[in-house]
Design a protein around this motif. Structure first.
Motif, PDB file in Angstrom:
ATOM      1  N   UNK A   1      16.606 -86.457  -4.288  1.00 32.71           N
ATOM      2  CA  UNK A   1      15.233 -85.978  -4.406  1.00 32.71           C
ATOM      3  C   UNK A   1      14.304 -86.535  -3.342  1.00 32.71           C
ATOM      4  N   UNK A   2      14.677 -87.664  -2.741  1.00 32.11           N
ATOM      5  CA  UNK A   2      13.886 -88.252  -1.662  1.00 32.11           C
ATOM      6  C   UNK A   2      14.513 -88.012  -0.289  1.00 32.11           C
ATOM      7  N   UNK A   3      15.593 -87.222  -0.265  1.00 34.86           N
ATOM      8  CA  UNK A   3      16.265 -86.855   0.985  1.00 34.86           C
ATOM      9  C   UNK A   3      16.634 -88.080   1.824  1.00 34.86           C
ATOM     10  N   UNK A   4      17.203 -89.085   1.185  1.00 34.47           N
ATOM     11  CA  UNK A   4      17.554 -90.295   1.924  1.00 34.47           C
ATOM     12  C   UNK A   4      18.790 -90.951   1.315  1.00 34.47           C
ATOM     13  N   UNK A   5      19.317 -91.887   2.055  1.00 35.97           N
ATOM     14  CA  UNK A   5      20.425 -92.713   1.619  1.00 35.97           C
ATOM     15  C   UNK A   5      19.911 -94.135   1.501  1.00 35.97           C
ATOM     16  N   UNK A   6      20.171 -94.775   0.358  1.00 37.62           N
ATOM     17  CA  UNK A   6      19.757 -96.167   0.177  1.00 37.62           C
ATOM     18  C   UNK A   6      21.000 -97.045   0.118  1.00 37.62           C
ATOM     19  N   UNK A   7      20.924 -98.209   0.742  1.00 36.28           N
ATOM     20  CA  UNK A   7      22.034 -99.140   0.799  1.00 36.28           C
ATOM     21  C   UNK A   7      21.653-100.412   0.063  1.00 36.28           C
ATOM     22  N   UNK A   8      22.580-100.876  -0.802  1.00 32.20           N
ATOM     23  CA  UNK A   8      22.359-102.071  -1.624  1.00 32.20           C
ATOM     24  C   UNK A   8      23.507-103.047  -1.436  1.00 32.20           C
ATOM     25  N   UNK A   9      23.197-104.322  -1.623  1.00 32.23           N
ATOM     26  CA  UNK A   9      24.228-105.333  -1.784  1.00 32.23           C
ATOM     27  C   UNK A   9      24.677-105.186  -3.229  1.00 32.23           C
ATOM     28  N   UNK A  10      25.840-104.609  -3.459  1.00 30.18           N
ATOM     29  CA  UNK A  10      26.297-104.270  -4.805  1.00 30.18           C
ATOM     30  C   UNK A  10      26.226-105.393  -5.818  1.00 30.18           C
ATOM     31  N   UNK A  11      26.761-106.589  -5.510  1.00 36.63           N
ATOM     32  CA  UNK A  11      26.776-107.636  -6.529  1.00 36.63           C
ATOM     33  C   UNK A  11      25.402-108.128  -6.965  1.00 36.63           C
ATOM     34  N   UNK A  12      24.388-108.063  -6.099  1.00 33.81           N
ATOM     35  CA  UNK A  12      23.119-108.702  -6.478  1.00 33.81           C
ATOM     36  C   UNK A  12      22.166-107.880  -7.350  1.00 33.81           C
ATOM     37  N   UNK A  13      21.863-106.687  -7.304  1.00 34.12           N
ATOM     38  CA  UNK A  13      21.966-105.609  -6.333  1.00 34.12           C
ATOM     39  C   UNK A  13      20.714-105.502  -5.452  1.00 34.12           C
ATOM     40  N   UNK A  14      20.621-106.272  -4.450  1.00 32.17           N
ATOM     41  CA  UNK A  14      19.446-106.281  -3.573  1.00 32.17           C
ATOM     42  C   UNK A  14      19.398-105.045  -2.689  1.00 32.17           C
ATOM     43  N   UNK A  15      18.207-104.473  -2.563  1.00 35.50           N
ATOM     44  CA  UNK A  15      17.984-103.355  -1.653  1.00 35.50           C
ATOM     45  C   UNK A  15      18.122-103.870  -0.225  1.00 35.50           C
ATOM     46  N   UNK A  16      18.878-103.152   0.614  1.00 35.52           N
ATOM     47  CA  UNK A  16      19.048-103.561   2.008  1.00 35.52           C
ATOM     48  C   UNK A  16      18.271-102.676   2.967  1.00 35.52           C
ATOM     49  N   UNK A  17      18.421-101.357   2.816  1.00 40.50           N
ATOM     50  CA  UNK A  17      17.705-100.435   3.699  1.00 40.50           C
ATOM     51  C   UNK A  17      17.806 -99.004   3.207  1.00 40.50           C
ATOM     52  N   UNK A  18      16.924 -98.173   3.742  1.00 39.03           N
ATOM     53  CA  UNK A  18      16.965 -96.734   3.474  1.00 39.03           C
ATOM     54  C   UNK A  18      17.060 -96.008   4.806  1.00 39.03           C
ATOM     55  N   UNK A  19      17.770 -94.903   4.792  1.00 38.81           N
ATOM     56  CA  UNK A  19      17.949 -94.078   5.988  1.00 38.81           C
ATOM     57  C   UNK A  19      17.587 -92.655   5.618  1.00 38.81           C
ATOM     58  N   UNK A  20      16.812 -92.010   6.477  1.00 37.63           N
ATOM     59  CA  UNK A  20      16.472 -90.612   6.263  1.00 37.63           C
ATOM     60  C   UNK A  20      15.116 -90.444   5.606  1.00 37.63           C
ATOM     61  N   UNK A  21      14.938 -89.318   4.975  1.00 39.80           N
ATOM     62  CA  UNK A  21      13.688 -88.910   4.371  1.00 39.80           C
ATOM     63  C   UNK A  21      13.548 -87.418   4.598  1.00 39.80           C
ATOM     64  N   UNK A  22      12.565 -86.796   3.987  1.00 40.14           N
ATOM     65  CA  UNK A  22      12.417 -85.359   4.160  1.00 40.14           C
ATOM     66  C   UNK A  22      11.679 -85.049   5.453  1.00 40.14           C
ATOM     67  N   UNK A  23      12.002 -83.901   6.041  1.00 38.11           N
ATOM     68  CA  UNK A  23      11.340 -83.472   7.252  1.00 38.11           C
ATOM     69  C   UNK A  23      12.305 -83.026   8.315  1.00 38.11           C
ATOM     70  N   UNK A  24      11.771 -82.545   9.420  1.00 31.29           N
ATOM     71  CA  UNK A  24      12.586 -82.013  10.502  1.00 31.29           C
ATOM     72  C   UNK A  24      12.702 -82.962  11.695  1.00 31.29           C
ATOM     73  N   UNK A  25      12.045 -84.102  11.648  1.00 33.21           N
ATOM     74  CA  UNK A  25      12.094 -85.057  12.750  1.00 33.21           C
ATOM     75  C   UNK A  25      13.481 -85.701  12.820  1.00 33.21           C
ATOM     76  N   UNK A  26      13.841 -86.247  13.981  1.00 37.28           N
ATOM     77  CA  UNK A  26      15.131 -86.953  14.084  1.00 37.28           C
ATOM     78  C   UNK A  26      15.238 -88.047  13.021  1.00 37.28           C
ATOM     79  N   UNK A  27      16.407 -88.164  12.432  1.00 34.91           N
ATOM     80  CA  UNK A  27      16.630 -89.162  11.384  1.00 34.91           C
ATOM     81  C   UNK A  27      16.204 -88.712  10.002  1.00 34.91           C
ATOM     82  N   UNK A  28      15.726 -87.486   9.890  1.00 34.39           N
ATOM     83  CA  UNK A  28      15.307 -86.933   8.592  1.00 34.39           C
ATOM     84  C   UNK A  28      16.319 -85.901   8.133  1.00 34.39           C
ATOM     85  N   UNK A  29      16.341 -85.673   6.816  1.00 31.49           N
ATOM     86  CA  UNK A  29      17.302 -84.700   6.274  1.00 31.49           C
ATOM     87  C   UNK A  29      16.573 -83.478   5.794  1.00 31.49           C
TER      88      UNK A  29
END
Length: 117
Positions: free
Chosen positions: A89-117
């Motif tokens: 729903x947010x057009x992105x990929x989120x990466x977590x440290x599974x065991x903790x589960x700490x948020x590490x980073x998000x990639x993407x987002x909505x739109x037509x710009x480079x790096x967007x989905x």
């Protein structure tokens, strides 16, 4: 329309005394002894111990677009302690440290710009 749970996880043979309702489970991934289940209806990911079926942790659970929040999490990938969640729903990929589960980073987002989905 009201959102009603369509699936339940039960490990009655282990007599754990809990039942976790899922509202639209969309994906799963396994890393070691942890099964991750995306529950897009509750905007969360459950981490479940494969050995006894107990819920280790809940990632998300709050609808939104902030770090670690989801809007219909769906596909999952897990490897070597990292968890990638397709936050559809947010057009992105989120990466977590599974065991903790700490948020590490998000990639993407909505739109037509480079790096967007």
């Amino acid at each position: 329309p009201s959102r009603q749970p369509c699936h339940s996880l039960r490990w009655e043979e282990a007599d754990l005394g809990w039942e976790e309702k899922l509202l639209s489970p969309d994906g799963c991934a396994v890393d070691g002894e942890t099964l991750y289940i995306s529950d897009s209806g509750h905007d969360r990911v459950l981490a479940v111990r494969t050995r006894n079926g107990s819920v280790r942790r809940v990632i998300g659970g709050e609808h939104g677009d902030g770090d670690g929040m989801f809007n219909r999490p769906q596909g999952l990938a897990a490897r070597e302690g990292l968890l990638a969640v397709c936050d559809a729903g947010n057009c992105r990929l989120q990466l977590f440290d599974g065991p903790s589960p700490s948020f590490l980073r998000a990639v993407g987002g909505s739109g037509a710009a480079p790096g967007r989905f």
